[in-house]
Structures are given as structure tokens and as C-alpha cells.
Design a protein around this motif. Structure first.
Motif, PDB file in Angstrom:
ATOM      1  N   ILE A 162       0.821  -1.208   0.000  1.00 48.76           N
ATOM      2  CA  ILE A 162       0.000   0.000   0.000  1.00 48.76           C
ATOM      3  C   ILE A 162       0.858   1.263   0.000  1.00 48.76           C
ATOM      4  O   ILE A 162       0.687   2.175  -0.809  1.00 48.76           O
ATOM      5  N   THR A 221     -12.563  -0.994  -0.557  1.00 44.19           N
ATOM      6  CA  THR A 221     -12.361  -1.035   0.889  1.00 44.19           C
ATOM      7  C   THR A 221     -11.384   0.039   1.334  1.00 44.19           C
ATOM      8  O   THR A 221     -10.264   0.125   0.811  1.00 44.19           O
ATOM      9  N   LEU A 238      -8.776   1.678   4.085  1.00 47.01           N
ATOM     10  CA  LEU A 238      -7.789   1.148   5.023  1.00 47.01           C
ATOM     11  C   LEU A 238      -7.614   2.189   6.130  1.00 47.01           C
ATOM     12  O   LEU A 238      -6.710   3.023   6.094  1.00 47.01           O
ATOM     13  N   GLU A 265      -6.499   2.458   9.084  1.00 47.29           N
ATOM     14  CA  GLU A 265      -5.292   2.627   9.894  1.00 47.29           C
ATOM     15  C   GLU A 265      -4.343   3.653   9.277  1.00 47.29           C
ATOM     16  O   GLU A 265      -3.436   4.156   9.959  1.00 47.29           O
ATOM     17  N   SER A 278      -8.380  -0.549  -1.221  1.00 47.70           N
ATOM     18  CA  SER A 278      -8.007  -1.896  -1.655  1.00 47.70           C
ATOM     19  C   SER A 278      -9.172  -2.586  -2.352  1.00 47.70           C
ATOM     20  O   SER A 278     -10.345  -2.288  -2.091  1.00 47.70           O
ATOM     21  N   SER A 312     -10.615  -7.005   3.618  1.00 44.52           N
ATOM     22  CA  SER A 312     -10.122  -6.665   4.948  1.00 44.52           C
ATOM     23  C   SER A 312      -9.637  -5.223   5.003  1.00 44.52           C
ATOM     24  O   SER A 312      -8.868  -4.785   4.142  1.00 44.52           O
ATOM     25  N   PRO A 313     -10.030  -4.470   6.034  1.00 45.56           N
ATOM     26  CA  PRO A 313      -9.541  -3.113   6.202  1.00 45.56           C
ATOM     27  C   PRO A 313      -8.206  -3.030   6.943  1.00 45.56           C
ATOM     28  O   PRO A 313      -7.668  -1.942   7.130  1.00 45.56           O
ATOM     29  N   ARG A 314      -7.682  -4.166   7.354  1.00 48.54           N
ATOM     30  CA  ARG A 314      -6.452  -4.201   8.137  1.00 48.54           C
ATOM     31  C   ARG A 314      -5.226  -4.155   7.231  1.00 48.54           C
ATOM     32  O   ARG A 314      -5.276  -4.514   6.055  1.00 48.54           O
ATOM     33  N   VAL A 315      -4.092  -3.727   7.812  1.00 44.83           N
ATOM     34  CA  VAL A 315      -2.826  -3.709   7.088  1.00 44.83           C
ATOM     35  C   VAL A 315      -1.781  -4.458   7.897  1.00 44.83           C
ATOM     36  O   VAL A 315      -1.947  -4.681   9.103  1.00 44.83           O
ATOM     37  N   THR A 371      -1.671  -5.008   2.292  1.00 43.66           N
ATOM     38  CA  THR A 371      -2.983  -5.526   2.663  1.00 43.66           C
ATOM     39  C   THR A 371      -2.814  -6.903   3.303  1.00 43.66           C
ATOM     40  O   THR A 371      -1.841  -7.607   3.036  1.00 43.66           O
ATOM     41  N   THR A 372      -3.757  -7.282   4.139  1.00 45.45           N
ATOM     42  CA  THR A 372      -3.653  -8.571   4.829  1.00 45.45           C
ATOM     43  C   THR A 372      -4.237  -9.714   4.013  1.00 45.45           C
ATOM     44  O   THR A 372      -3.960 -10.882   4.310  1.00 45.45           O
ATOM     45  N   ALA A 431      -3.817  -2.568  -3.975  1.00 50.29           N
ATOM     46  CA  ALA A 431      -3.973  -1.296  -3.268  1.00 50.29           C
ATOM     47  C   ALA A 431      -3.725  -0.126  -4.198  1.00 50.29           C
ATOM     48  O   ALA A 431      -2.949  -0.212  -5.156  1.00 50.29           O
TER      49      ALA A 431
END
Length: 247
Positions: free
Chosen positions: A74, A159, A161, A163, A204, A208-211, A222-223, A228
Motif C-alpha cells: 500500500i 475497501t 484502510l 489505519e 483496496s 479486509s480493512p487491516r494492514v 494488505t492482509t 492497493a
């Protein structure tokens, strides 16, 4: 940073010009077979023409001129020697220090031929940035920027992200205020004239919104392997549309 003098405006305008020139050069150089490391070297050449240097290197010890993140990376990607391939999605983040002033911007480009998904992703990120910039006006609440970005990204089916976010910029890379890419009701403080901020949607194709941080300690990815996109401008707030310093 809040610009209050002609000297500060001139300094930020020049820093923004260096960003724009660098991004133009790197965009034109993206093609199959080119390596991110070669793009980083080209950025260093453009910086040298203006007496600029890498703000991330000076401030944080980053071993790069610019960050280059590919596909599911990302942001803060370290340029590698892996040649770019057709279809790769390439995020380029440029942050020079020019005479003590720092400007920050990013583009995402795809190596031809571009897949329909990658094209829609990049278009969505650019549209979200445009919506966010339109909301960035003196007297309007800070959280209006995030509301505008979130609305556009979700409307297009991608999506956010959360964070990762924008920030103040000017004398250093990261200054106050934080500029989230989603609506935070508590951030009701009004934007004021002369304030300099970097607005930067990061989105993304994944769910998932997590990194996650890669082993190099810098690259954020991205997880779930989703592609991205990251786009960004440094702007100065006015009563009307913001001045885009990095255009």
C-alpha cells in the motif's frame, strides 16, 4: 503548518513543484522491465536538480529517495530490483525537503495492459481524493474530508484502510492535524485559511480493512492480498477550493 508569509508560500510552492516534476518523470518511466530501484534512482536525479533531498530519509532514516509500493503493498514500499510486469499496480509516494519545506504527494499507475479491476481501483482512489479536496475549505469541519472520501470509496465498492491517514505537512512530514479517510464525528474542529495538509486516500480491492508490515520493517501491505491504490496531494486551505501545491 499554517502559511502566513510570502516566504512560506514561496517555499511550499517550490516544494510542491519538485513533487509534481518527480511524479511526472516517474509516471512516464513506468513500463514492463523497469525496476522500482531504477525509478528511485530517477527520483534522486530530479531531486538533485532542485537541491532537494528525501524527507523520509532525513527524518526517519528510510533507505530511499521515494517509496514505491507494488500490487498488494500500500505505502512505504522499499524499491526493489524486481522488474515491473504487465498488469502491476504501482503506488509512488514522493516527499522531498526543499530548502526546509516539505511537500507530499502520491500517484498510482498500472503497467500496461491494465486490468479492468486495476483501472476501476485507481479511478475510485482518484475520485475519492477529488471529493476529499472539494470538502477541504476554511470554516468547514475537518471530518468532512473523511466523510467525502469514505462515501465515494464505498459507493464504488472498494475497501478503505482506516489505519492509514492524511496529515499536516510543511516543516516536517507528519504534523498536526491527522486527516482520517473516514468520518470521525469527534473531529469537528473547523479548517482555517493557510493550513497545509496532505489528503491521501488508500484503498483496496480486498475485503479486509487491516494492514500488515512486511519483514523489511517499512512496507505496509494488505492482509488479504487485495490490490492497493494510494493517491495524495498537499494542499493549502482557503475559503474556496484549496490550493493544490503538488499539482
Amino acid at each position: 503548518m499554517t502559511i502566513t508569509t510570502q516566504h512560506e508560500l514561496d517555499g511550499m510552492t517550490l516544494a510542491g513543484k519538485v513533487v509534481a516534476r518527480t511524479l511526472d518523470a516517474l509516471r512516464a518511466a513506468v513500463e514492463p522491465g523497469v525496476t522500482p530501484a531504477e525509478l528511485d534512482a530517477l527520483a534522486g536525479q530530479v531531486f538533485a536538480q532542485f537541491g532537494a533531498f528525501s524527507a523520509p530519509r532525513a527524518q526517519y532514516g528510510a533507505p530511499v529517495n521515494v517509496f514505491i509500493s507494488v500490487n498488494d503493498d500500500i505505502v512505504h514500499g522499499l524499491p526493489t530490483n524486481r522488474p515491473l510486469q504487465a498488469g502491476d499496480v504501482v503506488c509512488i509516494d514522493v516527499t522531498p525537503n526543499v530548502g526546509g519545506f516539505v511537500a507530499d504527494a502520491a500517484i498510482t499507475v498500472a503497467v500496461p495492459p491494465v486490468s479492468p479491476t486495476a483501472a476501476r481501483l485507481i479511478e475510485a482512489a482518484e475520485a475519492a481524493l477529488a471529493r476529499g479536496l472539494n470538502a477541504a475549505r476554511a470554516g468547514q469541519p475537518l471530518n468532512g474530508i473523511g466523510r467525502a472520501i469514505q462515501t465515494e470509496v464505498e459507493r464504488r465498492g472498494f475497501t478503505l484502510l482506516p489505519e492509514l491517514q492524511g496529515h499536516g505537512v510543511g516543516r516536517a512530514i507528519h504534523e498536526k492535524p491527522d486527516v482520517p479517510n473516514y468520518y470521525r464525528p469527534a473531529l469537528r474542529q473547523p479548517l482555517h485559511e493557510g493550513l497545509v495538509i496532505a489528503v491521501e486516500p488508500m484503498i483496496s480491492t480486498g475485503k479486509s480493512p487491516r494492514v500488515r508490515t512486511r519483514r523489511d520493517g517499512w512496507t505496509l501491505a494488505t492482509t488479504d492480498g487485495g490490490l492497493a491504490a494510494h493517491v495524495e496531494h498537499t494542499i493549502m486551505i482557503t475559503k474556496g477550493k484549496p490550493v493544490i501545491l503538488t499539482a
